[in-house]
Design a protein around this motif. Structure first.
Motif, mmCIF file in Angstrom:
data_model
loop_
_atom_site.group_PDB
_atom_site.id
_atom_site.type_symbol
_atom_site.label_atom_id
_atom_site.label_comp_id
_atom_site.label_asym_id
_atom_site.label_seq_id
_atom_site.Cartn_x
_atom_site.Cartn_y
_atom_site.Cartn_z
ATOM 1 N N ALA A 82 -2.984 -0.925 -8.385
ATOM 2 C CA ALA A 82 -4.126 -0.426 -8.109
ATOM 3 C C ALA A 82 -4.305 0.719 -9.089
ATOM 4 N N ARG A 83 -5.339 1.402 -9.245
ATOM 5 C CA ARG A 83 -5.767 2.052 -10.427
ATOM 6 C C ARG A 83 -5.195 3.572 -10.022
ATOM 7 N N ILE A 84 -5.290 4.176 -9.022
ATOM 8 C CA ILE A 84 -4.852 5.500 -8.806
ATOM 9 C C ILE A 84 -3.348 5.576 -9.124
ATOM 10 N N ASP A 136 0.944 3.680 2.202
ATOM 11 C CA ASP A 136 1.375 3.918 3.519
ATOM 12 C C ASP A 136 2.825 3.197 3.559
ATOM 13 N N ASP A 174 0.897 -1.327 0.007
ATOM 14 C CA ASP A 174 0.021 0.012 -0.047
ATOM 15 C C ASP A 174 0.833 1.187 0.137
ATOM 16 N N CYS A 213 -2.046 0.105 -3.525
ATOM 17 C CA CYS A 213 -3.176 0.310 -3.277
ATOM 18 C C CYS A 213 -3.427 1.306 -2.104
ATOM 19 N N GLY A 214 -4.543 1.992 -1.788
ATOM 20 C CA GLY A 214 -4.667 2.865 -0.884
ATOM 21 C C GLY A 214 -4.686 4.171 -1.427
ATOM 22 N N SER A 215 -3.954 5.142 -0.782
ATOM 23 C CA SER A 215 -4.209 6.695 -0.884
ATOM 24 C C SER A 215 -3.709 7.164 -2.144
ATOM 25 N N SER A 216 -4.037 8.413 -2.664
ATOM 26 C CA SER A 216 -3.785 9.027 -4.016
ATOM 27 C C SER A 216 -2.458 9.817 -3.984
ATOM 28 N N ARG A 217 -1.660 9.501 -2.770
ATOM 29 C CA ARG A 217 -0.643 10.351 -2.840
ATOM 30 C C ARG A 217 0.545 10.158 -4.035
ATOM 31 N N GLU A 218 0.717 11.275 -4.626
ATOM 32 C CA GLU A 218 1.671 11.094 -5.836
ATOM 33 C C GLU A 218 3.027 10.836 -5.332
ATOM 34 N N HIS A 219 3.150 11.402 -4.037
ATOM 35 C CA HIS A 219 4.370 10.941 -3.314
ATOM 36 C C HIS A 219 4.969 9.840 -3.462
ATOM 37 N N ALA A 270 2.839 8.355 5.681
ATOM 38 C CA ALA A 270 1.978 9.688 5.720
ATOM 39 C C ALA A 270 2.777 10.708 6.770
#
Lengths: 165, 422
Positions: A88-90, A17, A15, A63-69, A22
């Protein structure tokens, strides 16, 4: 475009994270983010990864957040390509937008072991495993995505479109 | 040809008579949003692209909520970027501390995201607005920047999956339990790239607050969107709030689905997702005794007034167990005010819980409730990945607000009826 590098192996459902926790999202600096890439999953990764190395993972990578980081930290760490069973798609979109090459290839994800020496032809989606003398064929990058890559990323694509109008 | 809701919304926004799964389409964006973590990157990309103005200042939302009120100097600098950009471009939907809320609770509450919309947000839980019947999905900062410039975005039209809930919900079972149940059944990539649709007699009577909790976590199954067809409950919610015109879409009865799951949930007890994946779902009655150190009630998943009412019902006249910290975070200023007027805040403080101003803080291990090594938390949030709420050796158990409140009282994961009786 050709890539040569050593494989780093990760499991399923890595993921965002795990890719970049974060607590480090207080900066957009690729160098800073790279220092903490995969920190909670493998504390040695960021300090040991060599420019050109390849991350290889199982299903649903990113998977998980959209962070481009997340792609920024991977790219910043010097990783040249991520190969996974699936993404994961994002995260998938973000990689193209950031210019980080990624390949979907279940066979490669399964066969490649940590430390294997890989040679990748991105244009043809062919992955050669020099250590095991095996060749895997990745899913071709969709034509629309190739347009983004050719432009040099989404922002560059948008700039081209804007200039044309 | 019969169509799903997703296909109809995308076709209308692409200016095409119809679209088909796997087709790449460029669509008009009705609303685009970013927060204090993702918008700074988008603002940098916006400038790098040489853009001078946003496509429509009324259709962009900038919501500082993740590390807000500023947790340190670095987050203060990020938040300032949003404030300055909003001022420079006349973006009125910038929400300052004191007026803000957690983005996915705030925007529906303010009537800024509406049925039939295409909405993109540089935050993965943007899918929350699917509960209103909007095609809403999370994207990265660069996609947000492009949409802020052009007012458009490209999508691959997703295949749809239908989830039909039959039967009657047991007491204390809410939308959070239904979505966790789905994720437990299909896995964290079970709906990867797909449009989920939640339907059936259980959904027909499900309050909007619970619907928002369900759609919120569609991303936790890998989905692009999680939709509920608008109905009277939707109309009642948006009718008085809407700042623009909106449109109800529904799927044709004979539309094509990649999969249809039909479940009777009449016997389902409240569920908990065990560490470290939202798919590790067990009914609370199946979980062996698990001591906890912290409880968090809030977030974009479960920080709405209805969630706080449920938690207060359990905490009223009781105390948080010794050795447990219970943190309650109303998701918006309006919710905070209403909770105060209803006496819920007094109930929480009487119970010795801490009540905070709106923030995403603890959910992503930002601040306001970080876990030490070896600690466990029950949280009404949406992710329980390794290190999500703090130290890499801490654990997060995801639940609904009733289970979280009951667990706070007993100091272990508990079924609400253990506290309040049948």
């Amino acid at each position: 475009m050709k890539i040569n590098g050593k494989a780093w192996k990760f499991g399923n459902d890595v993921d965002t994270d795990a890719i970049i926790p974060a607590r480090y999202l207080i900066s957009n600096d690729p160098e800073f983010l790279a220092k903490h890439c995969m920190e909670d999953a493998d504390a040695q990764f960021a300090s040991s990864v060599q420019p050109g190395d390849v991350m290889v993972a199982g299903k649903n990578f990113g998977c998980g957040s959209s962070r481009e980081h997340a792609p920024i930290s991977i790219k910043g760490a010097g990783v040249s390509c991520v190969i996974a069973h699936s993404f994961a798609r994002i995260f998938y979109r973000n990689c193209f937008n950031m210019g980080l090459p990624i390949l979907e290839c279940p066979e490669a994800a399964e066969r490649i072991q940590a430390g294997d020496q890989l040679e990748i032809n991105l244009d043809e989606g062919i992955i050669e495993n020099r250590t095991r003398n095996e060749t895997y064929r990745a899913q071709a990058i969709p034509p629309f995505m190739q347009k983004l890559i050719a432009a040099g990323g989404l922002m560059e694509y948008v700039r081209e479109q804007t200039n044309r109008q | 040809m019969p169509k799903t809701m997703s296909e109809k919304i995308l076709a209308d926004h692409a200016g095409k008579p119809e679209v088909f799964p796997d087709e790449l389409v460029e669509v008009k964006v009705d609303f685009a949003l970013g927060n204090d973590i993702t918008a700074p990157l988008a603002i940098e990309a916006f400038r790098r692209a040489g853009a001078k103005k946003v496509f429509d200042p009324e259709r962009i939302g900038l919501i500082p909520d993740h590390f807000i009120p500023n947790k340190d100097i670095a987050s203060a600098i990020q938040a300032k970027m949003l404030r300055d950009f909003a001022a420079e471009h006349g973006i009125s939907n910038y929400f300052e501390v004191g007026r803000m809320g957690i983005e996915h609770a705030l925007l529906p509450e303010q009537g800024l995201v509406l049925p039939g919309d295409v909405i993109i947000g540089a935050d993965s839980h943007t899918c929350t607005y699917g509960a209103l019947g909007a095609f809403a999905t999370g994207v990265g900062s660069t996609d947000l920047a492009a949409a802020m410039i052009t007012g458009r975005i490209w999508f691959k039209v997703p295949h749809s999956m239908k989830f039909v809930f039959k039967g009657k919900r047991k007491p204390w079972v809410g939308g959070k339990d239904l979505i966790l149940y789905i994720i437990g059944r299909i896995g964290v990539d079970g709906a990867r790239y797909r449009a989920m649709e939640f339907t059936g007699e259980v959904i027909d009577t499900l309050p909007m607050s619970d619907r928002l909790s369900m759609s919120n976590m569609a991303i936790e199954a890998g989905a692009k969107v999680g939709l509920i067809a608008p109905d009277e409950i939707t109309e009642e919610y948006v009718g008085t709030r809407a700042k623009r015109a909106y449109k109800f879409y529904e799927s044709d009865a004979d539309a094509s689905y990649e999969a249809i799951h039909e479940w009777d949930i009449s016997d389902l007890e409240p569920v908990v997702a065990l560490p470290h994946s939202p798919e590790n779902v067990k009914q609370v009655t199946e979980i062996p005794e698990t001591r906890i150190d912290q409880v968090v009630i809030g977030s974009c998943t479960n920080g709405r007034l209805e969630d706080l009412r449920v938690a207060a019902e359990i905490l009223r006249g009781r105390k948080v167990a010794r050795g447990v910290r219970c943190i309650v975070i109303p998701a918006t200023q309006k919710i905070y005010m209403e909770a105060m007027e209803e006496g819920l805040i007094s109930t929480f403080i009487d119970a010795e819980a801490a009540v905070s101003t709106p923030t995403c803080g603890p959910c992503l291990g930002g601040y306001m409730g970080i876990l030490a090594p070896g600690e466990s938390a029950v949280a009404t949030t949406n992710r329980n990945f390794v290190g999500r709420m703090g130290h890499v050796e801490s654990k997060v158990y995801l639940s609904n607000p009733a289970v979280a409140a009951a667990s706070a009282v007993l100091g272990r994961i508990a079924h609400p009826r253990e506290v309040v009786g049948q």
